[in-house]
Enzyme design. Structure first.
Site, short mmCIF file in Angstrom:
data_model
loop_
_atom_site.label_atom_id
_atom_site.label_comp_id
_atom_site.label_asym_id
_atom_site.label_seq_id
_atom_site.Cartn_x
_atom_site.Cartn_y
_atom_site.Cartn_z
N ASP A 92 -3.68 -0.72 -29.71
CA ASP A 92 -3.94 -2.12 -29.34
C ASP A 92 -5.11 -2.32 -28.38
O ASP A 92 -5.73 -3.38 -28.39
CB ASP A 92 -2.68 -2.73 -28.70
CG ASP A 92 -1.67 -3.15 -29.75
OD1 ASP A 92 -2.10 -3.53 -30.86
OD2 ASP A 92 -0.45 -3.08 -29.48
N HIS A 134 5.23 -4.26 -28.00
CA HIS A 134 4.92 -3.79 -29.37
C HIS A 134 3.61 -4.47 -29.77
O HIS A 134 2.59 -4.31 -29.09
CB HIS A 134 6.13 -4.14 -30.26
CG HIS A 134 6.18 -3.50 -31.61
ND1 HIS A 134 5.30 -2.54 -32.05
CD2 HIS A 134 7.04 -3.68 -32.65
CE1 HIS A 134 5.63 -2.16 -33.28
NE2 HIS A 134 6.68 -2.85 -33.68
N HIS A 178 2.66 5.27 -25.35
CA HIS A 178 3.26 5.20 -26.68
C HIS A 178 4.62 5.89 -26.68
O HIS A 178 4.84 6.85 -25.95
CB HIS A 178 2.37 5.87 -27.73
CG HIS A 178 2.70 5.43 -29.10
ND1 HIS A 178 3.64 6.06 -29.88
CD2 HIS A 178 2.25 4.37 -29.83
CE1 HIS A 178 3.75 5.42 -31.02
NE2 HIS A 178 2.93 4.38 -31.02
C1 LIG Z 1 1.07 -0.90 -31.77
C2 LIG Z 1 2.06 -0.67 -30.74
O1 LIG Z 1 3.12 -1.24 -30.75
S1 LIG Z 1 1.64 0.48 -29.58
C3 LIG Z 1 2.57 0.01 -28.13
C4 LIG Z 1 2.05 -1.27 -27.58
N1 LIG Z 1 2.70 -1.54 -26.30
C5 LIG Z 1 2.03 -1.49 -25.14
O2 LIG Z 1 0.86 -1.21 -25.06
C6 LIG Z 1 2.84 -1.86 -23.92
C7 LIG Z 1 2.60 -0.91 -22.76
N2 LIG Z 1 3.21 0.38 -23.00
C8 LIG Z 1 4.56 0.54 -22.81
O3 LIG Z 1 5.28 -0.35 -22.36
C9 LIG Z 1 5.17 1.89 -23.17
O4 LIG Z 1 4.20 2.90 -23.06
C10 LIG Z 1 5.76 1.88 -24.59
C11 LIG Z 1 6.72 0.71 -24.79
C12 LIG Z 1 4.65 1.78 -25.63
C13 LIG Z 1 6.50 3.19 -24.81
O5 LIG Z 1 7.60 3.17 -23.95
P1 LIG Z 1 8.37 4.52 -23.54
O6 LIG Z 1 8.40 5.46 -24.70
O7 LIG Z 1 9.67 4.10 -22.97
O8 LIG Z 1 7.42 5.09 -22.43
P2 LIG Z 1 7.45 6.53 -21.76
O9 LIG Z 1 8.82 7.13 -21.84
O10 LIG Z 1 6.33 7.30 -22.32
O11 LIG Z 1 7.11 6.19 -20.23
C14 LIG Z 1 6.91 7.25 -19.33
C15 LIG Z 1 6.53 6.69 -17.98
O12 LIG Z 1 5.22 6.09 -18.07
C16 LIG Z 1 5.28 4.73 -17.67
N3 LIG Z 1 4.44 3.96 -18.56
C17 LIG Z 1 4.45 4.00 -19.91
N4 LIG Z 1 3.55 3.12 -20.40
C18 LIG Z 1 2.95 2.54 -19.34
C19 LIG Z 1 1.96 1.57 -19.20
N5 LIG Z 1 1.39 1.02 -20.28
N6 LIG Z 1 1.57 1.20 -17.97
C20 LIG Z 1 2.14 1.75 -16.87
N7 LIG Z 1 3.12 2.70 -16.92
C21 LIG Z 1 3.52 3.07 -18.15
C22 LIG Z 1 6.71 4.32 -17.85
O13 LIG Z 1 7.06 3.23 -17.01
C23 LIG Z 1 7.47 5.59 -17.48
O14 LIG Z 1 7.50 5.68 -16.08
P3 LIG Z 1 8.85 6.20 -15.34
O15 LIG Z 1 9.11 7.56 -15.92
O16 LIG Z 1 8.45 6.19 -13.90
O17 LIG Z 1 9.90 5.20 -15.72
O1 LIG Z 2 5.21 3.37 -33.38
C1 LIG Z 2 5.45 2.57 -32.45
O2 LIG Z 2 6.43 2.68 -31.68
C2 LIG Z 2 4.54 1.44 -32.18
C3 LIG Z 2 3.25 1.52 -32.91
O3 LIG Z 2 2.33 2.19 -32.49
C4 LIG Z 2 3.13 0.80 -34.17
O4 LIG Z 2 4.10 0.21 -34.64
O5 LIG Z 2 2.02 0.81 -34.73
#
Ligand SMILES: CC(=O)SCCNC(=O)CCNC(=O)[C@H](O)C(C)(C)COP(=O)(O)OP(=O)(O)OC[C@H]1O[C@@H](n2cnc3c(N)ncnc32)[C@H](O)[C@@H]1OP(=O)(O)O
Ligand SMILES: O=C([O-])CC(=O)C(=O)O
Length: 375
Positions: free
Chosen positions: A311, A221, A260
């Site tokens: 981010d 997050h 996301h």
């Molecule tokens: C402001 C914020 O909070 S924005 C989010 C900040 N977080 C990050 O940047 C952390 C990296 N990103 C992630 O971990 C994820 O994309 C999340 C937590 C943001 C969303 O998670 P989910 O909704 O579960 O991801 P989603 O269902 O789209 O994933 C689809 C596939 O892409 C992969 N994937 C998603 N994000 C990433 C990533 N950043 N790097 C590599 N692979 C990824 C997943 O592992 C999944 O693979 P699989 O189907 O083989 O298991």
């Molecule tokens: O909406 C989300 O899951 C994470 C995010 O981008 C935020 O909190 O800004």
């Protein structure tokens, strides 16, 4: 990116309630706060206008904004007991733990005794969170007890002023304002949902926000901006960045700052902060970090159809302004406290305790064996 799996783990794609605060990922505008487009706000408004919009349910006119800014400026001082707590937190603590403790301590000193006090408590948190972060940081790292009551009009300017000991220039003040607008509100993200769950028990506002801070801390997050910076800071060229990212992808590692839970094509906040990062890179004469970041974006899209979230380019933008990496996520808190608290008020105004069911997958009913018969 492939079609998102809805339902199941993570409650993905399921509605968990109503909100009038924000839309995320709807076609057209992408991200709106109370119906206003986030990009338009980031271009034309100050963060304080958005904070007012979220707390008071209208964009302020000039007189209201002036009054709001004057109120925020008057609330930046730290009580002595809170200073003492901050002075006792070691320099190697994570600043997210510091702000979490600071918020909790504030709840002890300035308890919300009745929900009629909620907007005053919110204004106080918006005003004082930058003071908490910077007071601890300057004391623990430089042994200096800073004055937190600056006369800066903006929250972002106040933060940079305390951190650097001098007023920031107009560009840095504008970047901070835009950044705080981008981070202010995002519907039922994990930390906001945590705040709403806590609010649904009719708990006090400091408890709700303390829980939200703990939830934002994780690298999946808000912690992703710091994690992204730690990843890119040692890469000396775009080619090296590409090589290292390809290795990470081969090892199936998550790359922080990408992907996301709701957006499927792009995160509209990225375009805004990327533009600021490019400008700051030119201002500081950077020829490495910005091109490295751009290559990361290209590689992730080419290889995985994953896009930068809010981010990723925040990492380089904050770095170009000389902000220490470990303060990146606390800045997110300084902003998101406006969204969290708007959701807390919304939850309170039409409350039912949030208590879903679970699908049981454990053993069938069985007798409790005497202790001497257990493995
Ligand atoms: C402001 C914020 O909070 S924005 C989010 C900040 N977080 C990050 O940047 C952390 C990296 N990103 C992630 O971990 C994820 O994309 C999340 C937590 C943001 C969303 O998670 P989910 O909704 O579960 O991801 P989603 O269902 O789209 O994933 C689809 C596939 O892409 C992969 N994937 C998603 N994000 C990433 C990533 N950043 N790097 C590599 N692979 C990824 C997943 O592992 C999944 O693979 P699989 O189907 O083989 O298991
Ligand atoms: O909406 C989300 O899951 C994470 C995010 O981008 C935020 O909190 O800004």
């Amino acid at each position: 990116m492939a079609e998102k799996k809805v339902g199941g783990a993570g409650l993905r794609g399921q509605s968990a309630g109503e909100t009038a605060l924000c839309t995320v990922g709807k076609s057209g505008t992408g991200l709106t706060y109370r119906g206003y487009d986030m990009t338009e706000l980031a271009e034309n408004a100050k963060f304080e206008e958005v904070a007012y919009l979220l707390a008071y349910n209208k964009l302020p006119n000039q007189a209201e904004l002036d009054q709001y800014i004057a109120k925020i400026k008057s609330l930046r001082g730290l009580p002595d007991a809170l200073k003492t707590v901050l002075e006792n937190i070691p320099a190697d603590a994570h600043p997210m733990d510091v702000i979490r403790t600071g918020c909790s301590m504030l709840g002890n000193l300035e308890e919300e005794k009745d929900f009629s006090e909620q907007t005053d408590k919110i204004d106080r948190m918006v005003a004082v969170f930058p003071s908490i972060i910077c007071y601890w940081y300057k004391f623990s790292h430089e042994g200096v007890r800073i004055e937190t009551a600056t006369d800066d009009d903006s929250v972002g300017g106040h933060f940079l002023h305390m951190l650097r000991g001098e007023k920031p220039n107009d560009v840095h003040t504008a970047v901070m304002s835009a950044s705080l607008i981008l981070y202010a509100e995002h519907e039922f993200n994990a930390s906001t949902f945590a705040a709403r769950v806590c609010a649904s028990t009719l708990s006090d506002i400091h408890s709700c926000v303390t829980g939200a801070i703990g939830t934002l801390r994780g690298p999946l997050h808000g912690g992703a901006n710091e994690a992204a910076m730690e990843m890119i800071q040692d890469w000396k060229s775009p080619d090296e960045a590409e090589e290292k990212m390809m290795e990470m992808l081969k090892r199936k590692e998550k790359i922080m700052g990408f992907g996301h839970a709701v957006y499927t094509v792009s995160d509209p906040r990225n375009a805004v902060i990327k533009k600021w990062s490019e400008k700051l890179a030119a201002d500081v004469g950077d020829t490495t970090l910005y091109p490295v970041s751009v290559r990361c974006e290209e590689v992730m899209w080419r290889e995985k159809k994953l896009f930068c979230n809010a981010d990723f380019f925040h990492a380089s933008a904050y770095h170009f302004m000389g902000i220490p990496t470990k303060l990146f996520t606390p800045i997110f808190v300084m902003s998101r406290v406006t969204g969290w608290t708007a959701h807390i008020m919304e939850q309170r105004s039409n409350n039912r305790i949030i208590r879903p069911n679970a699908d049981y997958v454990g053993p069938d009913p069985r007798p409790v064996p005497p202790i001497e018969d257990r493995d």
